[in-house]
Design a protein around this motif. Sequence first.
Motif, PDB file in Angstrom:
ATOM      1  N   HIS A 160       0.837  -1.204   0.000  1.00 41.15           N
ATOM      2  CA  HIS A 160       0.000   0.000   0.000  1.00 41.15           C
ATOM      3  C   HIS A 160       0.875   1.260   0.000  1.00 41.15           C
ATOM      4  CE1 HIS A 160      -3.982   1.788   1.680  1.00 41.15           C
ATOM      5  NE2 HIS A 160      -3.253   2.749   1.145  1.00 41.15           N
ATOM      6  N   THR A 161       1.862   1.273   0.895  1.00 39.19           N
ATOM      7  CA  THR A 161       2.721   2.471   0.979  1.00 39.19           C
ATOM      8  C   THR A 161       3.521   2.664  -0.302  1.00 39.19           C
ATOM      9  OG1 THR A 161       4.543   1.274   2.029  1.00 39.19           O
ATOM     10  CG2 THR A 161       2.964   2.304   3.509  1.00 39.19           C
ATOM     11  N   ALA A 162       3.925   1.547  -0.933  1.00 41.28           N
ATOM     12  CA  ALA A 162       4.691   1.654  -2.191  1.00 41.28           C
ATOM     13  C   ALA A 162       3.831   2.276  -3.284  1.00 41.28           C
ATOM     14  CB  ALA A 162       5.193   0.273  -2.620  1.00 41.28           C
ATOM     15  N   VAL A 163       2.570   1.848  -3.354  1.00 41.23           N
ATOM     16  CA  VAL A 163       1.668   2.409  -4.372  1.00 41.23           C
ATOM     17  C   VAL A 163       1.452   3.893  -4.098  1.00 41.23           C
ATOM     18  CG1 VAL A 163      -0.685   2.341  -5.306  1.00 41.23           C
ATOM     19  CG2 VAL A 163       0.519   0.203  -4.806  1.00 41.23           C
ATOM     20  N   ASP A 164       1.233   4.206  -2.837  1.00 41.59           N
ATOM     21  CA  ASP A 164       0.977   5.603  -2.470  1.00 41.59           C
ATOM     22  C   ASP A 164       2.195   6.477  -2.803  1.00 41.59           C
ATOM     23  OD1 ASP A 164      -0.276   7.790  -1.452  1.00 41.59           O
ATOM     24  OD2 ASP A 164      -0.559   7.001   0.566  1.00 41.59           O
ATOM     25  N   ALA A 165       3.387   5.981  -2.484  1.00 37.59           N
ATOM     26  CA  ALA A 165       4.589   6.802  -2.656  1.00 37.59           C
ATOM     27  C   ALA A 165       5.046   6.908  -4.116  1.00 37.59           C
ATOM     28  CB  ALA A 165       5.726   6.234  -1.802  1.00 37.59           C
ATOM     29  N   PHE A 166       4.846   5.847  -4.899  1.00 33.87           N
ATOM     30  CA  PHE A 166       5.501   5.819  -6.224  1.00 33.87           C
ATOM     31  C   PHE A 166       4.559   5.840  -7.422  1.00 33.87           C
ATOM     32  CE2 PHE A 166       8.713   4.412  -3.235  1.00 33.87           C
ATOM     33  CZ  PHE A 166       9.753   5.253  -3.602  1.00 33.87           C
ATOM     34  N   THR A 167       3.257   6.047  -7.181  1.00 34.92           N
ATOM     35  CA  THR A 167       2.363   6.343  -8.303  1.00 34.92           C
ATOM     36  C   THR A 167       1.811   7.755  -8.059  1.00 34.92           C
ATOM     37  OG1 THR A 167       0.349   5.482  -7.252  1.00 34.92           O
ATOM     38  CG2 THR A 167       1.653   3.917  -8.535  1.00 34.92           C
ATOM     39  N   SER A 168       1.235   8.338  -9.094  1.00 33.21           N
ATOM     40  CA  SER A 168       0.638   9.669  -8.946  1.00 33.21           C
ATOM     41  C   SER A 168      -0.502   9.767  -9.947  1.00 33.21           C
ATOM     42  CB  SER A 168       1.688  10.755  -9.231  1.00 33.21           C
ATOM     43  OG  SER A 168       1.983  10.761 -10.619  1.00 33.21           O
ATOM     44  N   ALA A 169      -1.106  10.926 -10.039  1.00 34.49           N
ATOM     45  CA  ALA A 169      -2.220  11.098 -10.991  1.00 34.49           C
ATOM     46  C   ALA A 169      -1.747  10.845 -12.425  1.00 34.49           C
ATOM     47  CB  ALA A 169      -2.791  12.500 -10.862  1.00 34.49           C
ATOM     48  N   THR A 170      -0.463  11.019 -12.682  1.00 33.16           N
ATOM     49  CA  THR A 170       0.045  10.795 -14.054  1.00 33.16           C
ATOM     50  C   THR A 170       0.936   9.566 -14.154  1.00 33.16           C
ATOM     51  OG1 THR A 170       1.884  12.261 -13.577  1.00 33.16           O
ATOM     52  CG2 THR A 170      -0.032  13.239 -14.697  1.00 33.16           C
ATOM     53  N   ARG A 171       1.465   9.084 -13.030  1.00 32.41           N
ATOM     54  CA  ARG A 171       2.374   7.915 -13.063  1.00 32.41           C
ATOM     55  C   ARG A 171       1.632   6.681 -12.567  1.00 32.41           C
ATOM     56  NH1 ARG A 171       7.577  11.194 -11.318  1.00 32.41           N
ATOM     57  NH2 ARG A 171       7.925  12.115 -13.367  1.00 32.41           N
ATOM     58  N   PRO A 172       1.372   5.743 -13.462  1.00 36.01           N
ATOM     59  CA  PRO A 172       0.493   4.624 -13.123  1.00 36.01           C
ATOM     60  C   PRO A 172       1.164   3.499 -12.337  1.00 36.01           C
ATOM     61  CG  PRO A 172       1.265   4.421 -15.373  1.00 36.01           C
ATOM     62  CD  PRO A 172       1.851   5.698 -14.845  1.00 36.01           C
ATOM     63  N   LEU A 173       0.297   2.641 -11.813  1.00 37.68           N
ATOM     64  CA  LEU A 173       0.725   1.324 -11.356  1.00 37.68           C
ATOM     65  C   LEU A 173       0.635   0.421 -12.582  1.00 37.68           C
ATOM     66  CD1 LEU A 173       1.355  -0.627  -8.876  1.00 37.68           C
ATOM     67  CD2 LEU A 173      -0.967  -1.391  -9.248  1.00 37.68           C
ATOM     68  N   ASP A 177       5.414 -10.489 -19.220  1.00 35.80           N
ATOM     69  CA  ASP A 177       6.185  -9.964 -20.348  1.00 35.80           C
ATOM     70  C   ASP A 177       6.896  -8.706 -19.851  1.00 35.80           C
ATOM     71  OD1 ASP A 177       7.141  -8.849 -22.664  1.00 35.80           O
ATOM     72  OD2 ASP A 177       5.458  -9.590 -23.869  1.00 35.80           O
ATOM     73  N   VAL A 178       8.137  -8.875 -19.423  1.00 34.03           N
ATOM     74  CA  VAL A 178       8.844  -7.772 -18.765  1.00 34.03           C
ATOM     75  C   VAL A 178       9.081  -6.596 -19.713  1.00 34.03           C
ATOM     76  CG1 VAL A 178       9.890  -9.127 -16.920  1.00 34.03           C
ATOM     77  CG2 VAL A 178      11.072  -8.951 -19.124  1.00 34.03           C
ATOM     78  N   ARG A 179       9.209  -6.908 -21.014  1.00 29.68           N
ATOM     79  CA  ARG A 179       9.428  -5.805 -21.963  1.00 29.68           C
ATOM     80  C   ARG A 179       8.185  -4.926 -22.062  1.00 29.68           C
ATOM     81  NH1 ARG A 179      13.065  -9.398 -22.667  1.00 29.68           N
ATOM     82  NH2 ARG A 179      15.143  -8.816 -23.408  1.00 29.68           N
ATOM     83  N   LYS A 180       7.026  -5.572 -22.048  1.00 29.70           N
ATOM     84  CA  LYS A 180       5.759  -4.801 -22.082  1.00 29.70           C
ATOM     85  C   LYS A 180       5.634  -3.924 -20.824  1.00 29.70           C
ATOM     86  CE  LYS A 180       2.312  -6.982 -24.937  1.00 29.70           C
ATOM     87  NZ  LYS A 180       2.219  -8.445 -25.091  1.00 29.70           N
ATOM     88  N   LEU A 181       6.004  -4.470 -19.682  1.00 29.67           N
ATOM     89  CA  LEU A 181       5.911  -3.692 -18.437  1.00 29.67           C
ATOM     90  C   LEU A 181       6.785  -2.437 -18.535  1.00 29.67           C
ATOM     91  CD1 LEU A 181       6.092  -6.637 -15.840  1.00 29.67           C
ATOM     92  CD2 LEU A 181       4.100  -5.188 -16.272  1.00 29.67           C
ATOM     93  N   ALA A 182       8.010  -2.620 -19.034  1.00 28.96           N
ATOM     94  CA  ALA A 182       8.925  -1.481 -19.163  1.00 28.96           C
ATOM     95  C   ALA A 182       8.411  -0.485 -20.207  1.00 28.96           C
ATOM     96  CB  ALA A 182      10.321  -1.976 -19.531  1.00 28.96           C
ATOM     97  N   GLU A 183       7.860  -1.008 -21.305  1.00 26.72           N
ATOM     98  CA  GLU A 183       7.320  -0.117 -22.359  1.00 26.72           C
ATOM     99  C   GLU A 183       6.223   0.788 -21.799  1.00 26.72           C
ATOM    100  OE1 GLU A 183       7.583  -3.201 -25.905  1.00 26.72           O
ATOM    101  OE2 GLU A 183       5.583  -2.270 -25.721  1.00 26.72           O
ATOM    102  N   GLU A 184       5.347   0.203 -20.985  1.00 24.73           N
ATOM    103  CA  GLU A 184       4.235   0.996 -20.422  1.00 24.73           C
ATOM    104  C   GLU A 184       4.768   2.070 -19.475  1.00 24.73           C
ATOM    105  OE1 GLU A 184       1.231   1.102 -21.386  1.00 24.73           O
ATOM    106  OE2 GLU A 184       1.233  -0.676 -22.654  1.00 24.73           O
ATOM    107  N   ALA A 185       5.784   1.733 -18.692  1.00 25.34           N
ATOM    108  CA  ALA A 185       6.369   2.726 -17.782  1.00 25.34           C
ATOM    109  C   ALA A 185       7.020   3.847 -18.591  1.00 25.34           C
ATOM    110  CB  ALA A 185       7.383   2.058 -16.864  1.00 25.34           C
ATOM    111  N   ASP A 186       7.655   3.467 -19.685  1.00 22.19           N
ATOM    112  CA  ASP A 186       8.314   4.449 -20.544  1.00 22.19           C
ATOM    113  C   ASP A 186       7.278   5.406 -21.140  1.00 22.19           C
ATOM    114  OD1 ASP A 186      10.616   5.483 -21.711  1.00 22.19           O
ATOM    115  OD2 ASP A 186      10.171   4.454 -23.608  1.00 22.19           O
ATOM    116  N   LYS A 187       6.161   4.798 -21.620  1.00 22.19           N
ATOM    117  CA  LYS A 187       5.085   5.608 -22.233  1.00 22.19           C
ATOM    118  C   LYS A 187       4.540   6.638 -21.254  1.00 22.19           C
ATOM    119  CE  LYS A 187       2.604   2.345 -24.809  1.00 22.19           C
ATOM    120  NZ  LYS A 187       1.373   1.577 -24.835  1.00 22.19           N
ATOM    121  N   ALA A 188       4.425   6.222 -19.969  1.00 19.73           N
ATOM    122  CA  ALA A 188       3.829   7.113 -18.957  1.00 19.73           C
ATOM    123  C   ALA A 188       4.871   8.038 -18.326  1.00 19.73           C
ATOM    124  CB  ALA A 188       3.157   6.277 -17.877  1.00 19.73           C
TER     125      ALA A 188
END
Length: 372
Positions: free
Chosen positions: A105-118, A151-162
């Motif tokens: 819970h704390t990780a989600v709260d600290a490291f996501t934001s209105a623009t940075r997704p989980l 699919d770790v590449r897809k996970l990284a791609e989505e983080a890159d996009k956001a």
Amino acid sequence: MISRRAFARRLGAAAAATRMLPEMAYAQRAAVDLAGLPPDMVWLNANENPLGPPAVSQVAMREMIPACNRYHYQEFGEMYAAVARSEGLSPAQTVVGAGSSEVLHTAVDAFTSATRPLIAVAPTFEGPAEVARALGRPVVLTKMREDYSADVRKLAEEADKAHGGLIYLCNPNNPTSTITNRADLDWLVNNLPANTTLVVDEAYIHFAETPEIESALSYVRQGKDVIVARTFSKIYGMAGLRVGFAAAKPEIAARLAALRINVISIVSARAVVAALADRENILRPRRASFSRTRRELCAWLRERGLKFIEPNANFAMIDCGRNAREFIGAMPRLGVAPGRPFPPLDNLLRVTIGTDAEMAKFRDVFWKVYKG
Ligand SMILES: Cc1ncc(COP(=O)(O)O)c(C=O)c1O
């Protein structure tokens, strides 16, 4: 003592009223009709450990009870140090919470934001995505590979996009019991886009036997932007005591610690300290006995020509050959509660590995429903 059924009846209200009751809230959704269940019900629905807390922890808890009138805040430093030491970390690299749920819970709260997704795969453990949604943070779910691995590449791609966010990776994954192998994990850690943190949930790592899996703790020690979540709910059999921890470099750990609610119960803390003092004597036989029971289940499934995903945790996904909801609805009336549905894996049924006697009953009831 409140019966499990009475407790489950109250659950609807509880689930609505609280921010997060992970497996408990999900069990509620498992389409189990609770009325008229047999009294000797076998619960294989929440990946709990039938062995319960280790004997040394039970003794330590009993000894603590009369002194529960005090807060005992001064003792928690020792407990944090014991948790950190158990994985070769410093207290500054660890954050203890009420189950791994709290540190996730704390990780989600600290490291996501209105623009940075989980960002996560689907399906996986829903807790972090539910917290993100409750906090109004975006959630991006990616497709698994054909072999049900992330699919770790897809996970990284989505983080890159956001332009950043929090990647949640459950290893082994709940509900598929599949792993992210060391090469994929290494690739992901070394290719994290800017402003991206990786949280690896290792709730079930003690049950994995394959040499292909490796804990992400080594990346924490290297100072990478990686958080590892661990729990005492699974192999230690202490789900009701609510203890888990996060491991991360001190800068990250401090951000998580600032968001945690309070210390855990002193009774739970004593149980953990006692268990860690006898760690190998507890883990080794538990791992061996789970593996044997799991191997027996797999052998039985093979004998009957039933397909399943090769399991790496204390649960397995069995292909029912038709919609698993039929089994989820019918099996409890015959005395066995399996896991809830996990769309889009509609034909797969998740079963927790219980005792040998529980698994014998599972096989019997599963086969009855399978044969129709
Ligand atoms: C993958 C995973 N992570 C975390 C949790 C939360 O466990 P706890 O809060 O009891 O540590 C669960 C619960 O079943 C789980 O399956």
